[in-house]
Write a protein that holds these residues in place. Structure first.
Motif, PDB file in Angstrom:
ATOM      1  N   THR A  83       0.852  -1.190   0.000  1.00 26.66           N
ATOM      2  CA  THR A  83       0.000   0.000   0.000  1.00 26.66           C
ATOM      3  C   THR A  83       0.887   1.239   0.000  1.00 26.66           C
ATOM      4  O   THR A  83       2.087   1.172   0.302  1.00 26.66           O
ATOM      5  N   ALA A  84       0.296   2.390  -0.291  1.00 28.68           N
ATOM      6  CA  ALA A  84       1.039   3.651  -0.273  1.00 28.68           C
ATOM      7  C   ALA A  84       1.599   3.930   1.116  1.00 28.68           C
ATOM      8  O   ALA A  84       2.735   4.400   1.256  1.00 28.68           O
ATOM      9  N   ASP A  85       0.826   3.634   2.155  1.00 27.28           N
ATOM     10  CA  ASP A  85       1.304   3.844   3.525  1.00 27.28           C
ATOM     11  C   ASP A  85       2.486   2.925   3.848  1.00 27.28           C
ATOM     12  O   ASP A  85       3.457   3.350   4.482  1.00 27.28           O
ATOM     13  N   GLU A  86       2.413   1.669   3.423  1.00 26.07           N
ATOM     14  CA  GLU A  86       3.517   0.735   3.643  1.00 26.07           C
ATOM     15  C   GLU A  86       4.762   1.199   2.890  1.00 26.07           C
ATOM     16  O   GLU A  86       5.882   1.101   3.409  1.00 26.07           O
ATOM     17  N   GLN A  87       4.558   1.714   1.671  1.00 28.50           N
ATOM     18  CA  GLN A  87       5.688   2.207   0.891  1.00 28.50           C
ATOM     19  C   GLN A  87       6.314   3.419   1.566  1.00 28.50           C
ATOM     20  O   GLN A  87       7.535   3.548   1.622  1.00 28.50           O
ATOM     21  N   LYS A  88       5.477   4.285   2.112  1.00 30.27           N
ATOM     22  CA  LYS A  88       5.975   5.465   2.832  1.00 30.27           C
ATOM     23  C   LYS A  88       6.834   5.033   4.022  1.00 30.27           C
ATOM     24  O   LYS A  88       7.912   5.590   4.256  1.00 30.27           O
ATOM     25  N   GLU A  89       6.381   4.028   4.758  1.00 30.54           N
ATOM     26  CA  GLU A  89       7.149   3.499   5.893  1.00 30.54           C
ATOM     27  C   GLU A  89       8.479   2.902   5.434  1.00 30.54           C
ATOM     28  O   GLU A  89       9.507   3.088   6.089  1.00 30.54           O
ATOM     29  N   ALA A  90       8.454   2.186   4.314  1.00 24.35           N
ATOM     30  CA  ALA A  90       9.684   1.581   3.791  1.00 24.35           C
ATOM     31  C   ALA A  90      10.686   2.662   3.378  1.00 24.35           C
ATOM     32  O   ALA A  90      11.893   2.518   3.620  1.00 24.35           O
ATOM     33  N   ILE A  91      10.188   3.734   2.775  1.00 22.80           N
ATOM     34  CA  ILE A  91      11.070   4.842   2.387  1.00 22.80           C
ATOM     35  C   ILE A  91      11.666   5.481   3.631  1.00 22.80           C
ATOM     36  O   ILE A  91      12.872   5.758   3.682  1.00 22.80           O
ATOM     37  N   ALA A  92      10.838   5.713   4.643  1.00 15.78           N
ATOM     38  CA  ALA A  92      11.329   6.311   5.892  1.00 15.78           C
ATOM     39  C   ALA A  92      12.405   5.430   6.523  1.00 15.78           C
ATOM     40  O   ALA A  92      13.416   5.933   7.030  1.00 15.78           O
ATOM     41  N   LYS A  93      12.213   4.127   6.470  1.00 15.92           N
ATOM     42  CA  LYS A  93      13.187   3.194   7.064  1.00 15.92           C
ATOM     43  C   LYS A  93      14.514   3.263   6.320  1.00 15.92           C
ATOM     44  O   LYS A  93      15.570   3.407   6.946  1.00 15.92           O
ATOM     45  N   ILE A  94      14.486   3.166   4.999  1.00 15.00           N
ATOM     46  CA  ILE A  94      15.748   3.146   4.247  1.00 15.00           C
ATOM     47  C   ILE A  94      16.474   4.482   4.364  1.00 15.00           C
ATOM     48  O   ILE A  94      17.694   4.527   4.453  1.00 15.00           O
ATOM     49  N   THR A  95      15.729   5.584   4.406  1.00 14.02           N
ATOM     50  CA  THR A  95      16.392   6.887   4.506  1.00 14.02           C
ATOM     51  C   THR A  95      16.949   7.144   5.900  1.00 14.02           C
ATOM     52  O   THR A  95      17.809   8.002   6.059  1.00 14.02           O
ATOM     53  N   SER A  96      16.489   6.389   6.885  1.00  8.35           N
ATOM     54  CA  SER A  96      17.006   6.563   8.253  1.00  8.35           C
ATOM     55  C   SER A  96      18.246   5.720   8.519  1.00  8.35           C
ATOM     56  O   SER A  96      18.927   5.920   9.514  1.00  8.35           O
ATOM     57  N   GLU A  97      18.551   4.785   7.639  1.00 13.63           N
ATOM     58  CA  GLU A  97      19.690   3.897   7.840  1.00 13.63           C
ATOM     59  C   GLU A  97      20.958   4.512   7.256  1.00 13.63           C
ATOM     60  O   GLU A  97      20.971   4.935   6.102  1.00 13.63           O
ATOM     61  N   GLU A  98      22.001   4.541   8.063  1.00 14.05           N
ATOM     62  CA  GLU A  98      23.253   5.184   7.677  1.00 14.05           C
ATOM     63  C   GLU A  98      23.880   4.578   6.421  1.00 14.05           C
ATOM     64  O   GLU A  98      24.444   5.281   5.599  1.00 14.05           O
ATOM     65  N   ARG A  99      23.779   3.280   6.256  1.00 18.32           N
ATOM     66  CA  ARG A  99      24.451   2.606   5.145  1.00 18.32           C
ATOM     67  C   ARG A  99      23.484   2.115   4.068  1.00 18.32           C
ATOM     68  O   ARG A  99      23.811   1.206   3.308  1.00 18.32           O
ATOM     69  N   SER A 100      22.304   2.710   4.001  1.00 22.80           N
ATOM     70  CA  SER A 100      21.343   2.400   2.947  1.00 22.80           C
ATOM     71  C   SER A 100      20.869   3.707   2.334  1.00 22.80           C
ATOM     72  O   SER A 100      20.914   4.752   2.982  1.00 22.80           O
ATOM     73  N   ALA A 101      20.431   3.637   1.078  1.00 19.20           N
ATOM     74  CA  ALA A 101      19.955   4.841   0.400  1.00 19.20           C
ATOM     75  C   ALA A 101      19.081   4.434  -0.772  1.00 19.20           C
ATOM     76  O   ALA A 101      19.163   3.308  -1.266  1.00 19.20           O
ATOM     77  N   SER A 102      18.263   5.365  -1.210  1.00 16.28           N
ATOM     78  CA  SER A 102      17.462   5.157  -2.409  1.00 16.28           C
ATOM     79  C   SER A 102      17.403   6.473  -3.156  1.00 16.28           C
ATOM     80  O   SER A 102      17.165   7.529  -2.569  1.00 16.28           O
ATOM     81  N   PHE A 103      17.624   6.390  -4.455  1.00 19.05           N
ATOM     82  CA  PHE A 103      17.593   7.561  -5.319  1.00 19.05           C
ATOM     83  C   PHE A 103      16.584   7.341  -6.432  1.00 19.05           C
ATOM     84  O   PHE A 103      16.368   6.210  -6.864  1.00 19.05           O
ATOM     85  N   VAL A 104      15.969   8.428  -6.872  1.00 12.90           N
ATOM     86  CA  VAL A 104      15.025   8.363  -7.980  1.00 12.90           C
ATOM     87  C   VAL A 104      15.493   9.279  -9.099  1.00 12.90           C
ATOM     88  O   VAL A 104      16.187  10.275  -8.867  1.00 12.90           O
ATOM     89  N   ALA A 105      15.112   8.918 -10.309  1.00 17.08           N
ATOM     90  CA  ALA A 105      15.311   9.767 -11.480  1.00 17.08           C
ATOM     91  C   ALA A 105      13.973  10.432 -11.745  1.00 17.08           C
ATOM     92  O   ALA A 105      12.955   9.744 -11.900  1.00 17.08           O
ATOM     93  N   GLU A 106      13.968  11.743 -11.753  1.00 15.49           N
ATOM     94  CA  GLU A 106      12.726  12.495 -11.923  1.00 15.49           C
ATOM     95  C   GLU A 106      12.791  13.321 -13.200  1.00 15.49           C
ATOM     96  O   GLU A 106      13.739  14.084 -13.402  1.00 15.49           O
ATOM     97  N   SER A 107      11.790  13.144 -14.028  1.00 12.97           N
ATOM     98  CA  SER A 107      11.677  13.928 -15.254  1.00 12.97           C
ATOM     99  C   SER A 107      10.509  14.896 -15.095  1.00 12.97           C
ATOM    100  O   SER A 107       9.804  14.865 -14.080  1.00 12.97           O
ATOM    101  N   ASP A 108      10.294  15.710 -16.098  1.00 15.43           N
ATOM    102  CA  ASP A 108       9.139  16.614 -16.051  1.00 15.43           C
ATOM    103  C   ASP A 108       7.826  15.844 -16.150  1.00 15.43           C
ATOM    104  O   ASP A 108       6.765  16.398 -15.896  1.00 15.43           O
ATOM    105  N   ARG A 109       7.905  14.546 -16.473  1.00 17.58           N
ATOM    106  CA  ARG A 109       6.708  13.693 -16.538  1.00 17.58           C
ATOM    107  C   ARG A 109       6.567  12.805 -15.312  1.00 17.58           C
ATOM    108  O   ARG A 109       5.718  11.925 -15.280  1.00 17.58           O
ATOM    109  N   GLY A 110       7.421  12.991 -14.308  1.00 26.79           N
ATOM    110  CA  GLY A 110       7.330  12.201 -13.083  1.00 26.79           C
ATOM    111  C   GLY A 110       8.534  11.305 -12.897  1.00 26.79           C
ATOM    112  O   GLY A 110       9.563  11.461 -13.557  1.00 26.79           O
ATOM    113  N   LEU A 111       8.408  10.335 -11.992  1.00 17.26           N
ATOM    114  CA  LEU A 111       9.512   9.433 -11.690  1.00 17.26           C
ATOM    115  C   LEU A 111       9.753   8.473 -12.850  1.00 17.26           C
ATOM    116  O   LEU A 111       8.823   7.863 -13.369  1.00 17.26           O
ATOM    117  N   ALA A 112      11.024   8.359 -13.243  1.00 22.30           N
ATOM    118  CA  ALA A 112      11.393   7.546 -14.394  1.00 22.30           C
ATOM    119  C   ALA A 112      12.178   6.299 -14.003  1.00 22.30           C
ATOM    120  O   ALA A 112      12.268   5.357 -14.782  1.00 22.30           O
TER     121      ALA A 112
END
Length: 170
Positions: free
Chosen positions: A37-66
């Protein structure tokens, strides 16, 4: 096109991107299998961004996430110098160098983080991805035989890795 760290407010669009990428048949989830779900995904993003040795990056275009790349860092002393990668690009953006930019970003991030080994698995039949990873300096380490079942048939994956010995764990 910009490459940036993922934010929790990306959750809904990121989830839709991952579902679209699942349609390629080259990801772990089968098309339509992802039930996050969107809420579960939000929690997963919060978890990975809080971890010192983990990260997630997105490619964003003018049409949204690519596309996206996620790096999941080792948790214990013996593997904290490693990160396991997951990468995906929306098919409408193939051939635009997005995967190369995402991998370059995560390699740069690994340098700042002290990670000296990046690793991943890729379906052996995904020839374009294997070539891309090799172009980016990854090497085939081994083969996972019959590690997946795709359309009722066994499929093999390659283990791939890239070392950067300048980035010793800090």
């Amino acid at each position: 096109m910009i490459i940036r760290p993922i934010e929790t407010w990306d959750a809904e669009e990121y989830l839709e991107l991952k579902k679209r990428i699942d349609e390629s048949g080259f990801m772990l989830h089968e098309p339509g299998e992802r039930k996050t779900t969107a809420d579960e995904q939000k929690e997963a993003i919060a978890k990975i961004t809080s971890e010192e040795r983990s990260a997630s990056f997105v490619a964003e275009s003018d049409r949204g996430l690519a596309g996206f790349i996620a790096a999941f860092g080792g948790k214990v002393n013996r593997n904290k110098h490693t990160a396991y990668l997951a990468l995906g690009v929306h098919d409408a953006f193939y051939g635009q160098g997005i995967a190369t930019k995402l991998i370059t970003k995560v390699i740069e991030w690994a340098g700042y983080t002290g990670i000296s080994r990046l690793e991943l698995t890729v379906i052996k039949d995904n020839v374009n991805a294997v070539r891309l990873y090799q172009k980016m300096g990854f090497q085939i380490e081994g083969e996972k035989v019959h590690s997946l079942m795709i359309d009722g048939e066994p499929a093999n994956e390659y283990y791939m890795y890239k070392l950067n010995m300048e980035n010793r764990c800090r």
